[in-house]
Design a protein around this motif. Structure first.
Motif, PDB file in Angstrom:
ATOM      1  N   VAL A 117       4.351  -6.428 -34.472  1.00  0.00           N
ATOM      2  CA  VAL A 117       3.854  -7.420 -33.539  1.00  0.00           C
ATOM      3  C   VAL A 117       2.238  -8.146 -34.051  1.00  0.00           C
ATOM      4  CG1 VAL A 117       4.861  -6.395 -31.405  1.00  0.00           C
ATOM      5  CG2 VAL A 117       2.439  -5.820 -32.142  1.00  0.00           C
ATOM      6  N   ASP A 118       1.872  -7.497 -35.213  1.00  0.00           N
ATOM      7  CA  ASP A 118       0.469  -8.193 -35.675  1.00  0.00           C
ATOM      8  C   ASP A 118       1.113  -9.143 -36.900  1.00  0.00           C
ATOM      9  OD1 ASP A 118      -1.890  -8.404 -36.631  1.00  0.00           O
ATOM     10  OD2 ASP A 118      -2.083  -6.588 -37.584  1.00  0.00           O
ATOM     11  N   VAL A 119       1.387 -10.127 -36.397  1.00  0.00           N
ATOM     12  CA  VAL A 119       2.203 -11.088 -37.199  1.00  0.00           C
ATOM     13  C   VAL A 119       0.819 -11.859 -38.228  1.00  0.00           C
ATOM     14  CG1 VAL A 119       3.944 -11.793 -35.707  1.00  0.00           C
ATOM     15  CG2 VAL A 119       1.883 -12.966 -35.349  1.00  0.00           C
ATOM     16  N   GLU A 120      -0.205 -11.669 -37.808  1.00  0.00           N
ATOM     17  CA  GLU A 120      -1.561 -12.222 -38.528  1.00  0.00           C
ATOM     18  C   GLU A 120      -1.486 -11.521 -39.853  1.00  0.00           C
ATOM     19  OE1 GLU A 120      -3.401 -14.932 -38.045  1.00  0.00           O
ATOM     20  OE2 GLU A 120      -1.780 -15.512 -36.491  1.00  0.00           O
ATOM     21  N   HIS A 121      -1.070 -10.319 -39.983  1.00  0.00           N
ATOM     22  CA  HIS A 121      -1.575  -9.552 -41.102  1.00  0.00           C
ATOM     23  C   HIS A 121       0.064  -8.711 -41.543  1.00  0.00           C
ATOM     24  CE1 HIS A 121      -4.981  -9.081 -38.841  1.00  0.00           C
ATOM     25  NE2 HIS A 121      -5.492  -9.435 -40.044  1.00  0.00           N
ATOM     26  N   TYR A 122       1.181  -9.627 -41.684  1.00  0.00           N
ATOM     27  CA  TYR A 122       2.008  -9.389 -42.272  1.00  0.00           C
ATOM     28  C   TYR A 122       2.302  -8.947 -43.838  1.00  0.00           C
ATOM     29  CZ  TYR A 122       5.569  -9.880 -38.433  1.00  0.00           C
ATOM     30  OH  TYR A 122       6.273  -9.715 -37.189  1.00  0.00           O
ATOM     31  N   THR A 123       2.999  -8.465 -44.404  1.00  0.00           N
ATOM     32  CA  THR A 123       2.905  -8.136 -45.922  1.00  0.00           C
ATOM     33  C   THR A 123       4.248  -8.921 -46.480  1.00  0.00           C
ATOM     34  OG1 THR A 123       2.677  -6.524 -47.808  1.00  0.00           O
ATOM     35  CG2 THR A 123       4.073  -5.979 -45.737  1.00  0.00           C
ATOM     36  N   GLY A 183      38.838   7.413 -43.442  1.00  0.00           N
ATOM     37  CA  GLY A 183      39.440   6.404 -42.434  1.00  0.00           C
ATOM     38  C   GLY A 183      39.014   5.020 -43.000  1.00  0.00           C
ATOM     39  N   HIS A 184      38.600   4.713 -44.151  1.00  0.00           N
ATOM     40  CA  HIS A 184      38.166   3.240 -44.707  1.00  0.00           C
ATOM     41  C   HIS A 184      38.803   3.016 -45.821  1.00  0.00           C
ATOM     42  CE1 HIS A 184      35.246   3.198 -41.114  1.00  0.00           C
ATOM     43  NE2 HIS A 184      35.001   4.289 -41.421  1.00  0.00           N
ATOM     44  N   PRO A 185      40.151   3.295 -46.085  1.00  0.00           N
ATOM     45  CA  PRO A 185      40.779   2.885 -47.256  1.00  0.00           C
ATOM     46  C   PRO A 185      40.596   1.230 -47.646  1.00  0.00           C
ATOM     47  CG  PRO A 185      42.500   3.093 -45.581  1.00  0.00           C
ATOM     48  CD  PRO A 185      41.310   3.531 -45.130  1.00  0.00           C
ATOM     49  N   GLY A 186      40.752   1.102 -48.800  1.00  0.00           N
ATOM     50  CA  GLY A 186      40.714  -0.385 -49.343  1.00  0.00           C
ATOM     51  C   GLY A 186      39.319  -0.946 -49.595  1.00  0.00           C
ATOM     52  N   ALA A 187      39.244  -2.265 -49.470  1.00  0.00           N
ATOM     53  CA  ALA A 187      37.890  -2.900 -49.980  1.00  0.00           C
ATOM     54  C   ALA A 187      36.992  -2.574 -48.994  1.00  0.00           C
ATOM     55  CB  ALA A 187      37.991  -4.406 -50.139  1.00  0.00           C
ATOM     56  N   ALA A 188      35.716  -2.087 -49.408  1.00  0.00           N
ATOM     57  CA  ALA A 188      34.752  -1.831 -48.514  1.00  0.00           C
ATOM     58  C   ALA A 188      33.370  -2.676 -48.578  1.00  0.00           C
ATOM     59  CB  ALA A 188      34.341  -0.239 -48.815  1.00  0.00           C
ATOM     60  N   ARG A 189      32.920  -3.207 -47.526  1.00  0.00           N
ATOM     61  CA  ARG A 189      31.721  -4.022 -47.478  1.00  0.00           C
ATOM     62  C   ARG A 189      30.753  -3.299 -46.287  1.00  0.00           C
ATOM     63  NH1 ARG A 189      29.247  -8.708 -49.727  1.00  0.00           N
ATOM     64  NH2 ARG A 189      28.147  -9.910 -48.184  1.00  0.00           N
ATOM     65  N   LYS A 190      29.903  -2.699 -46.388  1.00  0.00           N
ATOM     66  CA  LYS A 190      29.206  -2.149 -45.342  1.00  0.00           C
ATOM     67  C   LYS A 190      27.647  -2.701 -45.297  1.00  0.00           C
ATOM     68  CE  LYS A 190      32.719   0.068 -44.387  1.00  0.00           C
ATOM     69  NZ  LYS A 190      33.562  -0.307 -43.245  1.00  0.00           N
ATOM     70  N   GLY A 191      27.189  -3.094 -44.431  1.00  0.00           N
ATOM     71  CA  GLY A 191      25.715  -3.664 -44.233  1.00  0.00           C
ATOM     72  C   GLY A 191      24.938  -2.759 -43.518  1.00  0.00           C
ATOM     73  N   ILE A 192      23.665  -2.779 -44.146  1.00  0.00           N
ATOM     74  CA  ILE A 192      22.428  -2.179 -43.548  1.00  0.00           C
ATOM     75  C   ILE A 192      21.371  -3.479 -43.148  1.00  0.00           C
ATOM     76  CG2 ILE A 192      20.521  -0.498 -43.854  1.00  0.00           C
ATOM     77  CD1 ILE A 192      22.399   0.696 -45.933  1.00  0.00           C
ATOM     78  N   THR A 193      21.128  -3.243 -42.009  1.00  0.00           N
ATOM     79  CA  THR A 193      19.983  -4.199 -41.472  1.00  0.00           C
ATOM     80  C   THR A 193      18.624  -3.534 -41.052  1.00  0.00           C
ATOM     81  OG1 THR A 193      21.735  -5.822 -40.318  1.00  0.00           O
ATOM     82  CG2 THR A 193      19.663  -6.031 -39.828  1.00  0.00           C
ATOM     83  N   ILE A 194      17.578  -4.149 -41.839  1.00  0.00           N
ATOM     84  CA  ILE A 194      16.305  -3.572 -41.846  1.00  0.00           C
ATOM     85  C   ILE A 194      15.325  -4.676 -41.185  1.00  0.00           C
ATOM     86  CG2 ILE A 194      14.365  -2.684 -42.944  1.00  0.00           C
ATOM     87  CD1 ILE A 194      17.465  -2.920 -44.825  1.00  0.00           C
ATOM     88  N   THR A 195      14.657  -4.067 -40.421  1.00  0.00           N
ATOM     89  CA  THR A 195      13.461  -4.892 -39.571  1.00  0.00           C
ATOM     90  C   THR A 195      12.203  -4.298 -40.315  1.00  0.00           C
ATOM     91  OG1 THR A 195      14.559  -5.105 -37.492  1.00  0.00           O
ATOM     92  CG2 THR A 195      12.265  -5.678 -37.296  1.00  0.00           C
ATOM     93  N   SER A 196      11.386  -5.271 -40.627  1.00  0.00           N
ATOM     94  CA  SER A 196      10.142  -4.835 -41.414  1.00  0.00           C
ATOM     95  C   SER A 196       8.927  -5.821 -40.683  1.00  0.00           C
ATOM     96  CB  SER A 196      10.315  -4.969 -42.691  1.00  0.00           C
ATOM     97  OG  SER A 196      10.566  -6.314 -43.234  1.00  0.00           O
ATOM     98  N   ASN A 197       7.731  -5.523 -41.249  1.00  0.00           N
ATOM     99  CA  ASN A 197       6.595  -6.548 -41.183  1.00  0.00           C
ATOM    100  C   ASN A 197       6.263  -7.361 -42.175  1.00  0.00           C
ATOM    101  OD1 ASN A 197       5.900  -4.196 -42.390  1.00  0.00           O
ATOM    102  ND2 ASN A 197       3.521  -4.498 -41.700  1.00  0.00           N
ATOM    103  N   THR A 198       7.193  -8.095 -42.469  1.00  0.00           N
ATOM    104  CA  THR A 198       6.943  -8.873 -43.835  1.00  0.00           C
ATOM    105  C   THR A 198       6.992 -10.352 -43.506  1.00  0.00           C
ATOM    106  OG1 THR A 198       9.338  -8.614 -43.953  1.00  0.00           O
ATOM    107  CG2 THR A 198       7.865  -7.107 -45.283  1.00  0.00           C
ATOM    108  N   ASN A 199       6.384 -11.269 -44.367  1.00  0.00           N
ATOM    109  CA  ASN A 199       6.204 -12.522 -44.198  1.00  0.00           C
ATOM    110  C   ASN A 199       7.451 -13.391 -44.586  1.00  0.00           C
ATOM    111  OD1 ASN A 199       3.668 -13.208 -43.151  1.00  0.00           O
ATOM    112  ND2 ASN A 199       2.769 -12.871 -45.026  1.00  0.00           N
ATOM    113  N   ASN A 200       8.183 -12.564 -45.735  1.00  0.00           N
ATOM    114  CA  ASN A 200       9.286 -13.302 -46.314  1.00  0.00           C
ATOM    115  C   ASN A 200      10.793 -12.777 -45.655  1.00  0.00           C
ATOM    116  OD1 ASN A 200       8.691 -10.645 -47.440  1.00  0.00           O
ATOM    117  ND2 ASN A 200       9.958 -10.986 -49.246  1.00  0.00           N
ATOM    118  N   GLY A 201      10.461 -12.918 -44.371  1.00  0.00           N
ATOM    119  CA  GLY A 201      11.778 -12.551 -43.295  1.00  0.00           C
ATOM    120  C   GLY A 201      11.560 -11.054 -42.960  1.00  0.00           C
TER     121      GLY A 201
END
Length: 156
Positions: A38-44, A115-133
């Motif tokens: 929540v400290d958007v003024e001091h993101y990294t 239980g996951h045969p075939g092509a696999a594409r698994k995503g990981i979503t991260i929240t961080s205190n960063t200016n670049n998203g």
């Protein structure tokens, strides 16, 4: 001369320790990572060395650990929080401590191919205190060879 040398050492230690201070530590039992969000003024800023990791080919039922390296390229402590995977078959583990300016660390994800045969594409979503998203998405990709199925036995 000794006094000047001793003073210089003390100043160097204080400067080195100053960079390691976590400004979000508190006595209210609030998680520092949430305060940093929540400290958007001091993101990294963060630099991910790889946002896609190809684990190659696995046999169904095997597991693999994949590492995603990153660096805090900003001036403030970096916090990763609210890390989710797109599937229960992928379990991320991440540093809950602050990553200080200039430091590198690793997020590790374990993929269980059961239980996951075939092509696999698994995503990981991260929240961080960063200016670049504040939201970053990493991917594990590869191929899972299905288990051989037993031939059907004809009924007499």
């Amino acid at each position: 001369m000794k006094r000047i040398f001793a003073t210089a050492i003390v100043i160097a230690c204080l400067v080195a320790c100053r960079d390691r201070h976590n400004p979000y530590e508190n006595k209210l039992n609030l998680r520092p990572s949430y305060l940093a969000q929540v400290d958007v003024e001091h993101y990294t800023t963060i630099q991910w060395y790889d946002t896609v990791q190809n684990f190659g080919t696995l046999k169904e039922g095997d597991s693999v650990r994949v590492k995603f390296r990153f660096k805090n390229t900003g001036k403030r402590p970096l916090f990763l929080s609210n890390i989710r995977s797109s599937c229960g078959c992928t379990v991320p583990s991440f540093p809950e401590k602050p990553i200080f300016s200039g430091e590198e660390d690793t997020l590790v994800a374990t993929f269980n191919s059961e239980g996951h045969p075939g092509a696999a594409r698994k995503g990981i979503t991260i929240t961080s205190n960063t200016n670049n998203g504040t939201v970053h998405v990493l991917y594990l990709v590869g191929n899972v060879i299905p288990r051989p199925t037993a031939p059907a036995i004809p009924k007499p």
